[in-house]
Design a protein around this motif. Structure first.
Motif, PDB file in Angstrom:
ATOM      1  N   UNK A 153       7.790  20.413   1.101  1.00 50.68           N
ATOM      2  CA  UNK A 153       7.065  20.188   1.836  1.00 50.68           C
ATOM      3  C   UNK A 153       5.857  19.328   1.192  1.00 50.68           C
ATOM      4  N   UNK A 154       4.706  20.291   0.695  1.00 53.21           N
ATOM      5  CA  UNK A 154       3.900  19.073   0.018  1.00 53.21           C
ATOM      6  C   UNK A 154       3.908  18.302  -1.554  1.00 53.21           C
ATOM      7  N   UNK A 155       4.387  18.860  -1.728  1.00 55.70           N
ATOM      8  CA  UNK A 155       4.484  19.139  -3.009  1.00 55.70           C
ATOM      9  C   UNK A 155       5.967  17.329  -3.544  1.00 55.70           C
ATOM     10  N   UNK A 156       5.158  16.872  -3.586  1.00 55.66           N
ATOM     11  CA  UNK A 156       5.733  15.650  -4.487  1.00 55.66           C
ATOM     12  C   UNK A 156       6.735  15.702  -5.744  1.00 55.66           C
ATOM     13  N   UNK A 157       7.826  15.475  -5.664  1.00 57.55           N
ATOM     14  CA  UNK A 157       8.620  15.377  -6.946  1.00 57.55           C
ATOM     15  C   UNK A 157       8.265  14.048  -7.631  1.00 57.55           C
ATOM     16  N   UNK A 158       8.818  13.494  -8.905  1.00 56.95           N
ATOM     17  CA  UNK A 158       8.496  11.791  -9.076  1.00 56.95           C
ATOM     18  C   UNK A 158       9.709  11.399  -8.829  1.00 56.95           C
ATOM     19  N   UNK A 159       9.675  10.275  -8.466  1.00 57.37           N
ATOM     20  CA  UNK A 159      10.681   9.436  -7.548  1.00 57.37           C
ATOM     21  C   UNK A 159      11.778   9.859  -8.765  1.00 57.37           C
ATOM     22  N   UNK A 160      12.714   8.672  -7.447  1.00 56.46           N
ATOM     23  CA  UNK A 160      14.454   8.571  -9.189  1.00 56.46           C
ATOM     24  C   UNK A 160      14.623   7.261  -8.731  1.00 56.46           C
ATOM     25  N   UNK A 161      14.335   6.572  -9.900  1.00 53.34           N
ATOM     26  CA  UNK A 161      14.541   5.303  -9.612  1.00 53.34           C
ATOM     27  C   UNK A 161      15.768   4.648  -9.848  1.00 53.34           C
ATOM     28  N   UNK A 162      16.366   4.516  -8.715  1.00 52.12           N
ATOM     29  CA  UNK A 162      17.759   4.071  -8.267  1.00 52.12           C
ATOM     30  C   UNK A 162      18.181   2.695  -8.782  1.00 52.12           C
ATOM     31  N   UNK A 163      17.516   1.871  -8.301  1.00 51.09           N
ATOM     32  CA  UNK A 163      17.562  -0.186  -9.160  1.00 51.09           C
ATOM     33  C   UNK A 163      18.441  -0.608  -8.108  1.00 51.09           C
ATOM     34  N   UNK A 164      19.789  -1.314  -8.553  1.00 56.32           N
ATOM     35  CA  UNK A 164      20.423  -1.917  -7.821  1.00 56.32           C
ATOM     36  C   UNK A 164      21.292  -1.337  -6.825  1.00 56.32           C
ATOM     37  N   UNK A 165      21.700  -1.764  -6.577  1.00 61.14           N
ATOM     38  CA  UNK A 165      22.949  -1.766  -4.927  1.00 61.14           C
ATOM     39  C   UNK A 165      23.710  -2.976  -4.453  1.00 61.14           C
ATOM     40  N   UNK A 166      24.766  -2.174  -5.409  1.00 59.47           N
ATOM     41  CA  UNK A 166      25.719  -4.072  -4.849  1.00 59.47           C
ATOM     42  C   UNK A 166      26.200  -3.679  -3.148  1.00 59.47           C
ATOM     43  N   UNK A 167      26.085  -5.065  -2.708  1.00 61.82           N
ATOM     44  CA  UNK A 167      26.563  -5.358  -0.977  1.00 61.82           C
ATOM     45  C   UNK A 167      28.163  -4.565  -1.167  1.00 61.82           C
ATOM     46  N   UNK A 168      27.235  -3.582   0.344  1.00 61.27           N
ATOM     47  CA  UNK A 168      28.849  -2.352   0.945  1.00 61.27           C
ATOM     48  C   UNK A 168      28.702  -1.221   0.174  1.00 61.27           C
ATOM     49  N   UNK A 169      27.937  -1.708  -1.127  1.00 60.57           N
ATOM     50  CA  UNK A 169      27.570   0.135  -2.565  1.00 60.57           C
ATOM     51  C   UNK A 169      27.405   0.948  -1.329  1.00 60.57           C
ATOM     52  N   UNK A 170      28.216   2.234  -1.745  1.00 62.58           N
ATOM     53  CA  UNK A 170      28.065   3.542  -1.372  1.00 62.58           C
ATOM     54  C   UNK A 170      27.799   4.206  -2.802  1.00 62.58           C
ATOM     55  N   UNK A 171      26.858   5.161  -2.863  1.00 60.42           N
ATOM     56  CA  UNK A 171      26.518   5.496  -4.308  1.00 60.42           C
ATOM     57  C   UNK A 171      25.833   6.861  -4.605  1.00 60.42           C
ATOM     58  N   UNK A 172      26.708   7.940  -4.928  1.00 60.09           N
ATOM     59  CA  UNK A 172      26.199   9.251  -5.756  1.00 60.09           C
ATOM     60  C   UNK A 172      24.954   9.565  -5.886  1.00 60.09           C
ATOM     61  N   UNK A 173      24.249  10.389  -6.610  1.00 59.68           N
ATOM     62  CA  UNK A 173      23.388   9.703  -7.294  1.00 59.68           C
ATOM     63  C   UNK A 173      22.906  11.244  -7.069  1.00 59.68           C
ATOM     64  N   UNK A 174      23.350  12.157  -8.447  1.00 55.71           N
ATOM     65  CA  UNK A 174      22.692  13.743  -8.950  1.00 55.71           C
ATOM     66  C   UNK A 174      21.327  13.918  -9.475  1.00 55.71           C
ATOM     67  N   UNK A 175      21.166  15.104  -8.228  1.00 56.97           N
ATOM     68  CA  UNK A 175      19.562  15.585  -8.614  1.00 56.97           C
ATOM     69  C   UNK A 175      19.561  16.766  -9.532  1.00 56.97           C
ATOM     70  N   UNK A 176      18.246  16.867  -9.509  1.00 56.55           N
ATOM     71  CA  UNK A 176      18.116  18.572  -9.896  1.00 56.55           C
ATOM     72  C   UNK A 176      16.894  18.880  -9.831  1.00 56.55           C
ATOM     73  N   UNK A 177      16.754  20.080  -9.358  1.00 59.32           N
ATOM     74  CA  UNK A 177      15.682  20.602  -8.075  1.00 59.32           C
ATOM     75  C   UNK A 177      15.146  21.878  -8.784  1.00 59.32           C
ATOM     76  N   UNK A 178      14.243  21.619  -8.819  1.00 56.10           N
ATOM     77  CA  UNK A 178      13.550  23.236  -9.085  1.00 56.10           C
ATOM     78  C   UNK A 178      12.342  23.411  -8.412  1.00 56.10           C
ATOM     79  N   UNK A 179      13.184  24.683  -7.761  1.00 49.94           N
ATOM     80  CA  UNK A 179      11.956  25.384  -6.416  1.00 49.94           C
ATOM     81  C   UNK A 179      11.171  26.433  -7.119  1.00 49.94           C
ATOM     82  N   UNK A 180      10.119  26.376  -6.641  1.00 49.40           N
ATOM     83  CA  UNK A 180       8.763  27.180  -7.437  1.00 49.40           C
ATOM     84  C   UNK A 180       9.009  28.719  -6.701  1.00 49.40           C
ATOM     85  N   UNK A 181       9.046  28.598  -5.627  1.00 49.69           N
ATOM     86  CA  UNK A 181       9.000  30.051  -4.716  1.00 49.69           C
ATOM     87  C   UNK A 181      10.433  30.175  -4.343  1.00 49.69           C
ATOM     88  N   UNK A 182      10.885  31.455  -3.905  1.00 52.64           N
ATOM     89  CA  UNK A 182      11.933  31.863  -3.394  1.00 52.64           C
ATOM     90  C   UNK A 182      11.333  31.592  -1.061  1.00 52.64           C
TER      91      UNK A 182
END
Length: 762
Positions: A303-332
């Motif tokens: 929503x209006x809450x900004x989470x610190x960005x995740x550094x991806x770095x480099x993506x090789x040509x044609x690469x498809x990368x799966x980046x795991x994330x861990x998110x905590x939601x403050x309210x139901x």
């Protein structure tokens, strides 16, 4: 007028020079002498002679004037560069056959990609359409022209019966107002709509089809070696039926070196997301280019809450990368997690629409787990579920997100299970028929069931009531109870399916701890056929019926590789069978630090999903199921542009499971909100999102060879450069300026000769 003249003149505006034909006439009148009458007797004889020759002189002057006007007209016509073509010549003699000129303009979101010149592909397509219309007007202005879009509409953007001046203005205005949509290219819908239009036409005229697109491979190139046609190719083949005289021209406006970055997926990796507890998500990023990109980040927001960005770095040509994330939601409640590509590389991305993606999340207060204790005891260490209860709600500051309810098997009878996400049968001997039916319905409707073995299990009852030859939720039929000493000593886990969501965390050091767990007693399972190896099992398999094949998650190290943990989908839910006990009667698993994560992962994996999330892709409806006993049949929808755009009223319709709201005005990417009204008058917002279809994100165009392979029954003309097409059309024109120049020279020489001759005659 200029449009009509363009069918005969290369420079129709210069035809205005023909007005210069008036100049000799003006000069003639201005140069006439004015005489003052003076009576003189000696001139009477001359006046008589002049009256006799006046008619001849006037005729000579008119001849010279006509020749001078003709010379001016010919010079103006020569400068306008007239030409003759097959279409213009037929128009002049009134024998031009009427043709239907059909233009398909690709307005899918891939056409918004910027090219190297800063112009978008769609702007290039519009420019090509303008030039094509001018060319068609020059060839035959009597032809009908219609322009269609590929964004799923079944009516043309503009249609004119002939290319006169008013029609040209209508086409120009329609093209200038056109913009690329957020949809994918739906060529099949456009082709079928054109086919229907041609079938219902009053007269069957000749037709020419011009397709102006970036011709992405996903739309045109056959996906398999057998060259199975794509929907677009199949629809075009239907449109160009053998009985129809249809010329097909494919005009390719794609970039020579297409490149794009895309956030192609953002999804939760667990069924339930609990407030205050870290939840696993996954972002999938793709680099559809031939170059390495660096300096890439993933910006996240709730929503209006900004989470610190995740550094991806480099993506090789044609690469498809799966980046795991861990998110905590403050309210139901209903929430939206949004991801956005950021950094230097994202700023240079030519197609920003698919750099952003959202996912709808229904955040729960807890995962409600019902523990059915088959062997209650006052001694915690002899109680069947005490250790499991401790594992699911471990002590410490970090919350597990599980809310536990413990009952006996007698208490299960008549209990409403709809509020629970997971039910655990821990060494439960048997259930009465009502309890069994209730439990089976719970799993079929999406609930999770964990059955743990123990000395009290009535094996015959489980096989007859919960397995039922594969028609019940139990994954496999139960065999006999085996003591490890009888098969050569204590047994340990030998192999497990590391691709399974509940077991992905079991790499070292957890893998080493799991291998050291000792199992002294277990139940065998009657596997109907040799099971597949763990390497061939897929974690994303999703059977669509109750008799889905069971999946062995962990095997013991005995000679038979006996299953220890087996899962099987049943209806919309899952059932997991543990062939040993949850307490320490048959094993020492509870004393291993692998026990707590295993139980937490298992419960989270089999927990009931929150149901259909309020999310879809552009062009498909948002569907919001509701309980008609709780909510009224009216709601309000707010789109991503609210409050700039107005709200939409919505009415519920009945369905098999109750009622649902269906909203189909999903033409824009972004966040949507449905305001539900409870029966008591309270407003309950449901937040959802509409994302672009990422099949459109790969901008690689189909080559000419791929188009020919994908359209084997459709002969077509392939145009990569509009300039060459226009030049080819101009090559068929025969310019007439040089004969006109010769005629003008002859006229001028004739005028000079006659003027000399008339002058010498007096």
């Amino acid at each position: 007028m200029l449009t009509w003249l363009s069918g005969f003149l290369m420079n129709p505006a210069l035809a205005a020079g023909a007005l210069g034909v008036a100049s000799p006439i003006l000069i003639h009148f201005l140069s006439r002498r004015r005489f003052r009458r003076v009576r003189w007797a000696a001139m009477e004889f001359l006046l008589d002679a002049l009256k006799k020759n006046r008619r001849r002189v006037r005729m000579e002057q008119l001849i010279l004037l006509a020749l001078r006007c003709l010379a001016v007209l010919l010079i103006a016509l020569m400068v306008a560069r007239p030409f003759l073509s097959r279409g213009s010549l037929a128009s002049l003699i009134g024998a031009a056959p009427r043709s239907e000129r059909i233009i398909i303009l690709d307005d899918s979101f891939s056409m918004a990609a910027r090219t190297g010149a800063g112009q978008t592909t769609f702007q290039r397509a519009v420019d090509s359409t303008h030039r094509l219309v001018e060319l068609l007007a020059a060839e035959s202005s009597s032809d009908a022209v219609s322009i269609w879009l590929t964004s799923g509409t079944t009516r043309p953007l503009v249609a004119v019966p002939r290319l006169d001046g008013e029609a040209a203005r209508r086409i120009h205005d329609a093209l200038e107002n056109a913009k690329p949509s957020h949809r994918t290219a739906q060529f099949d819908i456009a082709f079928d709509a054109i086919d229907q239009t041609l079938r219902t036409a009053a007269t069957q005229a000749n037709a020419s089809l011009y397709v102006i697109s970036d011709f992405q491979r996903v739309d045109w190139a056959s996906p398999d070696p057998a060259h199975t046609p794509t929907p677009a190719a199949a629809a075009l083949a239907r449109l160009r039926a053998p009985s129809r005289n249809l010329d097909v021209v494919l005009i390719d406006v794609s970039s020579a070196t297409p490149a794009n970055l895309a956030l192609v997926e953002l999804r939760a990796m667990q069924p339930q997301v609990v407030s205050g507890v870290p939840a696993r998500f996954e972002a999938v990023l793709a680099n559809y280019s031939s170059e390495v990109v660096s300096g890439l980040e993933l910006s996240l927001s709730l929503a209006d809450q900004v989470i610190p960005p995740v550094h991806i770095g480099r993506l090789a040509a044609g690469e498809v990368r799966r980046e795991p994330l861990e998110i905590t939601f403050p309210a139901e409640g209903s929430s939206i997690l949004t991801g956005q590509l950021a950094g230097v590389a994202a700023a240079r991305d030519p197609l920003p629409l698919d750099d952003r993606r959202a996912t709808a999340v229904d955040v729960q207060t807890a995962v409600n787990v019902l523990l059915v204790d088959g062997e209650p005891s006052g001694d915690p260490f002899r109680d069947e579920v005490y250790l499991l209860r401790t594992a699911l709600r471990p002590a410490g500051r970090a919350a597990s997100g599980n809310d536990l309810t413990v009952v006996s098997e007698a208490d299960l009878d008549g209990m409403d299970l709809s509020s629970f996400h997971v039910v655990v049968l821990a060494n439960v001997a048997r259930l009465n028929p009502a309890g069994r039916n209730q439990l089976e319905l719970f799993v079929r409707n999406g609930g999770g069931l964990l059955i743990a073995a123990g000395k009290q299990l009535d094996l015959d009852w489980y096989n007859e009531s919960l397995y039922r030859g594969g028609n019940g939720p139990l994954p496999l039929a139960l065999g006999e109870q085996i003591e490890a000493l009888a098969v050569g000593g204590p047994l340990f886990p030998f192999e497990w399916d590391a691709t399974h969501p509940a077991l992905r965390a079991f790499v070292d050091p957890l893998a080493g701890a799991l291998r050291q767990v000792q199992f002294d007693v277990f139940l065998t399972l009657r596997e109907a056929e040799p099971p597949p190896t763990t390497a061939t099992m897929r974690s994303d398999s999703a059977p669509s019926e109750d008799r889905a094949r069971p999946r062995v998650l962990i095997r013991l190290g005995d000679e038979a590789r006996s299953p220890l943990l087996v899962e099987r989908p049943f209806g919309r839910g899952k059932c997991v069978m543990l062939t040993s006990s949850l307490d320490q009667d048959w094993n020492n698993w509870a004393s291993s630090f692998s026990y707590v994560p295993m139980m937490l992962e298992l419960v989270q994996h089999i927990a009931r999903s929150p149901g259909a999330l309020l999310q879809t892709i552009v062009g498909l409806p948002l569907i919001c199921p509701v309980d008609p006993a709780r909510f009224s049949d009216s709601a309000i929808v707010r789109g991503p542009d609210y409050p700039v755009t107005a709200e939409w009223p919505l009415r519920a319709r009945t369905s098999e499971s109750g009622a649902l709201f269906e909203f189909d005005q999903t033409d824009k990417v972004g966040a949507y909100e449905i305001l539900l009204m409870t029966q008591t008058g309270l407003i309950r917002p449901r937040r959802g999102c509409v994302n672009p279809d990422t099949r459109e994100s790969n901008l690689a165009p189909a080559t000419r060879a791929q188009l020919e392979a994908g359209l084997p029954e459709v002969p077509f003309t392939y145009v990569r450069d509009m300039d060459s097409m226009i030049a080819g059309s101009e090559a068929l024109r025969t310019e007439m300026w040089w004969p006109i120049l010769l005629i003008a020279v002859v006229v001028l020489m004739t005028e000079q000769s006659l003027a000399w001759w008339f002058g010498t005659r007096g």
